[in-house]
Design a protein around this motif. Structure first.
Motif, short mmCIF file in Angstrom:
data_model
loop_
_atom_site.label_atom_id
_atom_site.label_comp_id
_atom_site.label_asym_id
_atom_site.label_seq_id
_atom_site.Cartn_x
_atom_site.Cartn_y
_atom_site.Cartn_z
N ILE A 18 1.04 -1.18 -0.09
CA ILE A 18 -0.13 0.19 0.01
C ILE A 18 0.42 1.11 -0.03
CG2 ILE A 18 -1.89 1.80 1.95
CD1 ILE A 18 -2.83 -0.91 0.20
N ASP A 21 2.24 2.02 -3.56
CA ASP A 21 1.24 2.02 -3.83
C ASP A 21 1.08 1.13 -5.10
OD1 ASP A 21 -0.82 4.11 -5.19
OD2 ASP A 21 0.71 5.59 -5.85
N GLN A 22 1.61 -0.05 -4.70
CA GLN A 22 1.01 -1.04 -5.54
C GLN A 22 -0.34 -1.63 -5.75
OE1 GLN A 22 4.78 -3.76 -4.01
NE2 GLN A 22 5.90 -2.59 -5.08
N ARG A 23 -0.44 -2.88 -6.22
CA ARG A 23 -1.41 -3.12 -6.61
C ARG A 23 -1.96 -4.53 -5.23
NH1 ARG A 23 -3.94 -0.99 -11.60
NH2 ARG A 23 -4.01 1.13 -10.96
N TYR A 34 -9.71 -4.91 4.96
CA TYR A 34 -9.82 -4.34 3.91
C TYR A 34 -10.44 -4.69 2.64
CZ TYR A 34 -7.55 -3.66 0.02
OH TYR A 34 -6.92 -3.04 -1.54
N ARG A 145 -7.17 3.70 -9.54
CA ARG A 145 -5.66 4.35 -8.88
C ARG A 145 -6.61 3.19 -7.95
NH1 ARG A 145 -3.95 8.48 -8.23
NH2 ARG A 145 -5.33 9.46 -8.34
N SER A 146 -7.01 2.72 -7.88
CA SER A 146 -7.44 2.64 -6.59
C SER A 146 -6.02 0.83 -6.29
CB SER A 146 -9.15 1.73 -6.07
OG SER A 146 -8.80 1.27 -4.99
N SER A 147 -6.44 1.20 -4.98
CA SER A 147 -5.13 -0.13 -4.05
C SER A 147 -5.48 -1.80 -4.16
CB SER A 147 -4.72 -0.09 -3.06
OG SER A 147 -6.23 -0.10 -2.49
N TYR A 148 -7.17 -2.36 -5.37
CA TYR A 148 -7.32 -3.17 -5.28
C TYR A 148 -7.68 -3.16 -6.39
CZ TYR A 148 -9.73 -8.03 -5.08
OH TYR A 148 -10.32 -8.98 -5.13
N TRP A 218 -6.00 2.69 3.19
CA TRP A 218 -5.66 1.73 2.34
C TRP A 218 -5.73 1.90 0.87
CZ3 TRP A 218 -10.23 -1.14 5.44
CH2 TRP A 218 -8.96 -1.36 6.30
N ARG A 219 -5.70 3.02 0.57
CA ARG A 219 -5.97 3.99 -0.88
C ARG A 219 -6.76 3.19 -1.64
NH1 ARG A 219 0.52 5.32 -2.19
NH2 ARG A 219 0.30 6.76 0.05
N ARG A 222 -9.16 7.64 -2.87
CA ARG A 222 -7.61 8.60 -4.04
C ARG A 222 -8.28 9.76 -3.30
NH1 ARG A 222 -3.93 5.14 -5.52
NH2 ARG A 222 -2.53 6.88 -4.57
#
Ligand code: FAQ
Length: 316
Positions: A18, A21-23, A34, A145-148, A218-219, A222
Motif C-alpha cells: 500500500i 502504491d502497488q496493487r 480491507y 488507481r484504487s489499491s485493489y 488503504w488507498r 484516492r
C-alpha cells in the motif's frame, strides 16, 4: 514503511505494498477490514449500476426517435455490464453474488441515492447522462488507481463507457436547447430537479463520512467526498454555460482566491431520508428488482442444470 517486530510478515507485505502504491491482488493476504470495506463499496457500486437501469429504462418505449431509442438501449445495457464486472470483482474477494443480491432486495445493502428520484420528462434522460454519469466519472476515474487490482481494472472500461454516456446526455440536451421554448423549459426544469441529488452522489461531507479516513489510508479511495464534489461543480459550471442552463443555487459563485466555485450545501436531511429507504422511488426500485430476480429464477436454474450436465459429459 518501517517494519514493526510485532507485525506478522503478511501484514507487513500488505502495508509495504500500500505504501509503495502497488496493487493488492486476490491471492494476496489482506486485513479482514480491507476485504469487508471493498466488498461493501464494490457491492453498493454494482447494485447502483443495476438499479440505475430503471430510471432511464422508464423512457425506452417512449424515446422520440429510433436513433434516440438505440442510443438509450445501448446505454442501459452498458450499465448492466458494469454491474456484472463489479459483482465479479466482489467474487474475487470471496463474496457470493446471490447473497449480495439477496441483501440488496432485503434492504440490507445500499445503492446510490440518485436512483431513487423519478424521471418525469424526456429531458431527464439527457440530464442523467450529463450530470449523473458526469458525477460517476468524476468519482470513478480516481478509482482506476484504487489499491485493489480487480476493482481498479474494472473501472477503466467502466469509465470509458460512462464518458460516452456523458457525451450522449450533453448532446441530447444541446439538441433540445436548440429546439422550442417549451423544450428549453423542460431541460431547465430537469436540471433544477437533478442538480442537488447529483451533488449528494459523492456521499456525506467529509466530517460526517465514517469510512473515508480508513479507505483513504488503504488507498481504496484516492480523494475525499468533498474534494470530488468540488471537482464536479468546477467542471459542470462551464458546461452549463455552454448549454445555456443555470444551476438552482444562489450561492454558486467563482472564488478567485481558491480558483474554484463556492456553492451551497445540499439538503443532507433529504439525503439521509433517501439512503434510509424513504426517497420518492425506493419502494418501486426494490420491488422491480425483486420481481426481476424472482422471474429470472428459472433461467438461473436452467443454466446451472446445463452447466452440470456439460461437466458430467466432459468427465465421462
Ligand atoms: N448513496 O463514509 P461514507 C453510477 C453511504 S454508479 C447511497 O462517505 P464511502 C453509474 C455509504 O455507503 C453510482 N449511500 O462512505 C450510472 C455509507 O454507508 P454504509 C455509484 C451512500 O463508501 C449512471 C454511508 O453513506 N457509484 O452512477 C451515498 O466511504 C447512470 C457513509 O458514507 C459508486 O458506488 C450515496 N450517494 O463513500 C448508472 C462509486 N454516499 O455502507 C446508471 C463507488 C454515501 O457505511 C445510470 N463508491 N453513502 O452503510 C464510492 O466511491 C463510495 O462508496 C462513496 C461513499 C463515495 C459513494
Amino acid at each position: 514503511m518501517t517494519a514493526s517486530p510485532t507485525v506478522a510478515e503478511p501484514e507487513r507485505s500488505f502495508e509495504a505494498a500500500i505504501a509503495a502504491d502497488q496493487r493488492i491482488e486476490p491471492r494476496d493476504w489482506m486485513p479482514d477490514g480491507y476485504r469487508r470495506t471493498l466488498i461493501r463499496q464494490i457491492a453498493q457500486h454494482a447494485h447502483s449500476e443495476i438499479i440505475g437501469m430503471q430510471p432511464e429504462g422508464n423512457w425506452l418505449t417512449r424515446s422520440p426517435s429510433l436513433r434516440r431509442k438505440a442510443i438509450l438501449m445501448a446505454k442501459v445495457q452498458d450499465e448492466a455490464g458494469h454491474g456484472l464486472y463489479l459483482y465479479s470483482a466482489t467474487e474475487t474477494l470471496g463474496a457470493d453474488r446471490a447473497e449480495l443480491t439477496g441483501m440488496l432486495i432485503e434492504g440490507r445493502q445500499k445503492y446510490s441515492s440518485i436512483f431513487n428520484y423519478p424521471t418525469l420528462t424526456y429531458a431527464d434522460v439527457g440530464v442523467i447522462g450529463w450530470l449523473v454519469d458526469g458525477a460517476a466519472i468524476c468519482n470513478q476515474v480516481p478509482l482506476c488507481r484504487s489499491s485493489y487490482g480487480p476493482y481498479a481494472r474494472a473501472m477503466i472500461r467502466v469509465c470509458k463507457e460512462e464518458s460516452f454516456h456523458q457525451r450522449q446526455g450533453f448532446e441530447l440536451l444541446a439538441t433540445m436547447m436548440r429546439g422550442t421554448a417549451e423544450q428549453r423549459k423542460m431541460v431547465q426544469e430537469a436540471v433544477n430537479r437533478w442538480w442537488w441529488p447529483a451533488l449528494m452522489m459523492f456521499g456525506p461531507p467529509d466530517d460526517r463520512s465514517p469510512n473515508s479516513a480508513q479507505s483513504m489510508a488503504w488507498r481504496i479511495k484516492r480523494h475525499t467526498n468533498d474534494e470530488l464534489r468540488q471537482r464536479f461543480v468546477d467542471m459542470s459550471v462551464p458546461q452549463a454555460e455552454a448549454l445555456g442552463v443555470t444551476f438552482p443555487d444562489p450561492d454558486l459563485t467563482w472564488n478567485a482566491e481558491r480558483g474554484s466555485y463556492d456553492f451551497g450545501d445540499p439538503d443532507w436531511s433529504e439525503f439521509m431520508q433517501v439512503i434510509g429507504g424513504n426517497g420518492a422511488c425506493n419502494v418501486e426500485r426494490i420491488a422491480n428488482r425483486r420481481a426481476a430476480h424472482e422471474n429470472g429464477a428459472w433461467v438461473r436454474e436452467a443454466a446451472t442444470a446445463f452447466a452440470r450436465r456439460e461437466s458430467t459429459k466432459e468427465n465421462a
